[in-house]
Design a protein around this motif. Structure first.
Motif, PDB file in Angstrom:
ATOM      1  N   TYR A  61      44.774  74.084 -10.777  1.00 35.49           N
ATOM      2  CA  TYR A  61      46.182  74.368 -10.499  1.00 35.49           C
ATOM      3  C   TYR A  61      47.051  73.644 -11.514  1.00 35.49           C
ATOM      4  O   TYR A  61      46.903  72.439 -11.721  1.00 35.49           O
ATOM      5  N   CYS A  62      47.939  74.379 -12.165  1.00 35.89           N
ATOM      6  CA  CYS A  62      48.858  73.791 -13.145  1.00 35.89           C
ATOM      7  C   CYS A  62      50.190  73.432 -12.496  1.00 35.89           C
ATOM      8  O   CYS A  62      50.698  72.338 -12.694  1.00 35.89           O
ATOM      9  N   GLY A  63      50.772  74.374 -11.734  1.00 38.31           N
ATOM     10  CA  GLY A  63      52.048  74.099 -11.094  1.00 38.31           C
ATOM     11  C   GLY A  63      52.857  75.347 -10.836  1.00 38.31           C
ATOM     12  O   GLY A  63      52.423  76.465 -11.082  1.00 38.31           O
ATOM     13  N   ASP A  64      54.083  75.107 -10.366  1.00 39.62           N
ATOM     14  CA  ASP A  64      55.007  76.190 -10.058  1.00 39.62           C
ATOM     15  C   ASP A  64      56.022  76.333 -11.189  1.00 39.62           C
ATOM     16  O   ASP A  64      55.883  75.719 -12.251  1.00 39.62           O
ATOM     17  N   PHE A  65      57.074  77.116 -10.956  1.00 42.28           N
ATOM     18  CA  PHE A  65      58.053  77.361 -12.014  1.00 42.28           C
ATOM     19  C   PHE A  65      58.765  76.083 -12.430  1.00 42.28           C
ATOM     20  O   PHE A  65      58.983  75.854 -13.625  1.00 42.28           O
ATOM     21  N   GLU A  66      59.159  75.247 -11.476  1.00 43.39           N
ATOM     22  CA  GLU A  66      59.892  74.033 -11.807  1.00 43.39           C
ATOM     23  C   GLU A  66      59.071  73.134 -12.727  1.00 43.39           C
ATOM     24  O   GLU A  66      59.586  72.590 -13.711  1.00 43.39           O
TER      25      GLU A  66
ATOM     26  N   GLU B 139      62.779  86.952 -10.053  1.00 44.53           N
ATOM     27  CA  GLU B 139      62.452  87.851 -11.164  1.00 44.53           C
ATOM     28  C   GLU B 139      62.665  87.152 -12.503  1.00 44.53           C
ATOM     29  O   GLU B 139      61.842  87.249 -13.420  1.00 44.53           O
ATOM     30  N   SER B 140      63.753  86.422 -12.622  1.00 47.73           N
ATOM     31  CA  SER B 140      64.066  85.701 -13.856  1.00 47.73           C
ATOM     32  C   SER B 140      63.033  84.614 -14.148  1.00 47.73           C
ATOM     33  O   SER B 140      62.597  84.450 -15.294  1.00 47.73           O
ATOM     34  N   ARG B 141      62.609  83.885 -13.117  1.00 54.05           N
ATOM     35  CA  ARG B 141      61.618  82.825 -13.295  1.00 54.05           C
ATOM     36  C   ARG B 141      60.287  83.399 -13.760  1.00 54.05           C
ATOM     37  O   ARG B 141      59.645  82.865 -14.660  1.00 54.05           O
ATOM     38  N   GLN B 142      59.859  84.473 -13.131  1.00 52.06           N
ATOM     39  CA  GLN B 142      58.590  85.105 -13.507  1.00 52.06           C
ATOM     40  C   GLN B 142      58.658  85.617 -14.934  1.00 52.06           C
ATOM     41  O   GLN B 142      57.721  85.423 -15.714  1.00 52.06           O
ATOM     42  N   SER B 143      59.760  86.256 -15.295  1.00 49.58           N
ATOM     43  CA  SER B 143      59.931  86.769 -16.659  1.00 49.58           C
ATOM     44  C   SER B 143      59.933  85.642 -17.673  1.00 49.58           C
ATOM     45  O   SER B 143      59.369  85.777 -18.765  1.00 49.58           O
ATOM     46  N   SER B 144      60.549  84.532 -17.323  1.00 46.95           N
ATOM     47  CA  SER B 144      60.594  83.384 -18.217  1.00 46.95           C
ATOM     48  C   SER B 144      59.193  82.876 -18.539  1.00 46.95           C
ATOM     49  O   SER B 144      58.871  82.597 -19.699  1.00 46.95           O
ATOM     50  N   ILE B 145      58.345  82.764 -17.517  1.00 47.30           N
ATOM     51  CA  ILE B 145      56.968  82.311 -17.729  1.00 47.30           C
ATOM     52  C   ILE B 145      56.216  83.291 -18.617  1.00 47.30           C
ATOM     53  O   ILE B 145      55.582  82.904 -19.607  1.00 47.30           O
TER      54      ILE B 145
ATOM     55  N   ALA C  78      55.538  82.410  -5.008  1.00 47.97           N
ATOM     56  CA  ALA C  78      55.352  82.793  -6.408  1.00 47.97           C
ATOM     57  C   ALA C  78      56.587  82.364  -7.207  1.00 47.97           C
ATOM     58  O   ALA C  78      57.664  82.243  -6.637  1.00 47.97           O
ATOM     59  N   PRO C  79      56.406  82.147  -8.493  1.00 47.53           N
ATOM     60  CA  PRO C  79      55.165  82.170  -9.260  1.00 47.53           C
ATOM     61  C   PRO C  79      54.422  80.834  -9.201  1.00 47.53           C
ATOM     62  O   PRO C  79      55.032  79.779  -9.102  1.00 47.53           O
ATOM     63  N   GLN C  80      53.097  80.931  -9.255  1.00 47.44           N
ATOM     64  CA  GLN C  80      52.214  79.768  -9.308  1.00 47.44           C
ATOM     65  C   GLN C  80      51.248  79.989 -10.468  1.00 47.44           C
ATOM     66  O   GLN C  80      50.782  81.104 -10.677  1.00 47.44           O
ATOM     67  N   ILE C  81      50.935  78.926 -11.187  1.00 54.06           N
ATOM     68  CA  ILE C  81      50.172  79.046 -12.426  1.00 54.06           C
ATOM     69  C   ILE C  81      48.877  78.237 -12.343  1.00 54.06           C
ATOM     70  O   ILE C  81      48.883  77.092 -11.901  1.00 54.06           O
ATOM     71  N   PHE C  82      47.797  78.857 -12.812  1.00 54.71           N
ATOM     72  CA  PHE C  82      46.471  78.229 -12.822  1.00 54.71           C
ATOM     73  C   PHE C  82      45.833  78.394 -14.191  1.00 54.71           C
ATOM     74  O   PHE C  82      46.102  79.356 -14.896  1.00 54.71           O
ATOM     75  N   ASN C  83      44.951  77.466 -14.517  1.00 51.82           N
ATOM     76  CA  ASN C  83      44.065  77.611 -15.660  1.00 51.82           C
ATOM     77  C   ASN C  83      42.668  77.634 -15.063  1.00 51.82           C
ATOM     78  O   ASN C  83      42.140  76.595 -14.663  1.00 51.82           O
ATOM     79  N   GLY C  84      42.094  78.809 -14.966  1.00 53.33           N
ATOM     80  CA  GLY C  84      40.830  78.952 -14.260  1.00 53.33           C
ATOM     81  C   GLY C  84      41.039  78.566 -12.812  1.00 53.33           C
ATOM     82  O   GLY C  84      41.940  79.066 -12.157  1.00 53.33           O
ATOM     83  N   ASP C  85      40.243  77.621 -12.333  1.00 60.52           N
ATOM     84  CA  ASP C  85      40.387  77.139 -10.961  1.00 60.52           C
ATOM     85  C   ASP C  85      41.322  75.937 -10.853  1.00 60.52           C
ATOM     86  O   ASP C  85      41.585  75.461  -9.758  1.00 60.52           O
TER      87      ASP C  85
ATOM     88  N   ALA D  94      55.082  88.223  -7.992  1.00 58.32           N
ATOM     89  CA  ALA D  94      55.407  89.342  -7.106  1.00 58.32           C
ATOM     90  C   ALA D  94      56.170  90.394  -7.902  1.00 58.32           C
ATOM     91  O   ALA D  94      57.242  90.104  -8.439  1.00 58.32           O
ATOM     92  N   SER D  95      55.602  91.588  -7.999  1.00 62.06           N
ATOM     93  CA  SER D  95      56.280  92.657  -8.728  1.00 62.06           C
ATOM     94  C   SER D  95      57.486  93.180  -7.947  1.00 62.06           C
ATOM     95  O   SER D  95      58.423  93.713  -8.528  1.00 62.06           O
TER      96      SER D  95
END
Length: 101
Positions: free
Chosen positions: A69-74, A17-23, A60-67, A8-9
């Protein structure tokens, strides 16, 4: 496969914001190509992300590799601490499959 990050911008908290920037900073430092999908730009994007995650309350944030699901920030943070970021991002699996083909 491309790593996709739903983020989320427009953030309500400095923690988000810190979590998203970290990723983003971690992926950039490892020279891992990624794509950002800004949940703030479309009405249905949050629902799309939650459906893909399988959790109607996922944030957010949620991370994927293609389709996949990899996981969330934690989960991402834990993978970084354990030096298992490529496994978390499912990059090892993709490389192994490419070598078999």
């Amino acid at each position: 496969m491309v790593i996709t990050i739903y983020y989320a911008s427009i953030t309500a908290t400095s923690t988000l914001e810190s979590r998203q920037s970290s990723i983003i900073n971690c992926l950039a430092s490892l020279k891992i190509h990624y794509e950002l999908i800004d949940l703030s730009t479309g009405q249905g994007l949050l629902d799309e992300m939650r459906q893909k995650v399988g959790d109607p309350k996922a944030m957010a944030p949620q991370i994927f590799n293609g389709d996949q699901y990899c996981g969330d920030f934690e989960a991402f943070d834990k993978a970084v601490e354990e030096k298992k970021i490529k496994e978390f991002l499912k990059l090892e699996t993709c490389q192994n499959q490419s070598q078999k083909d």
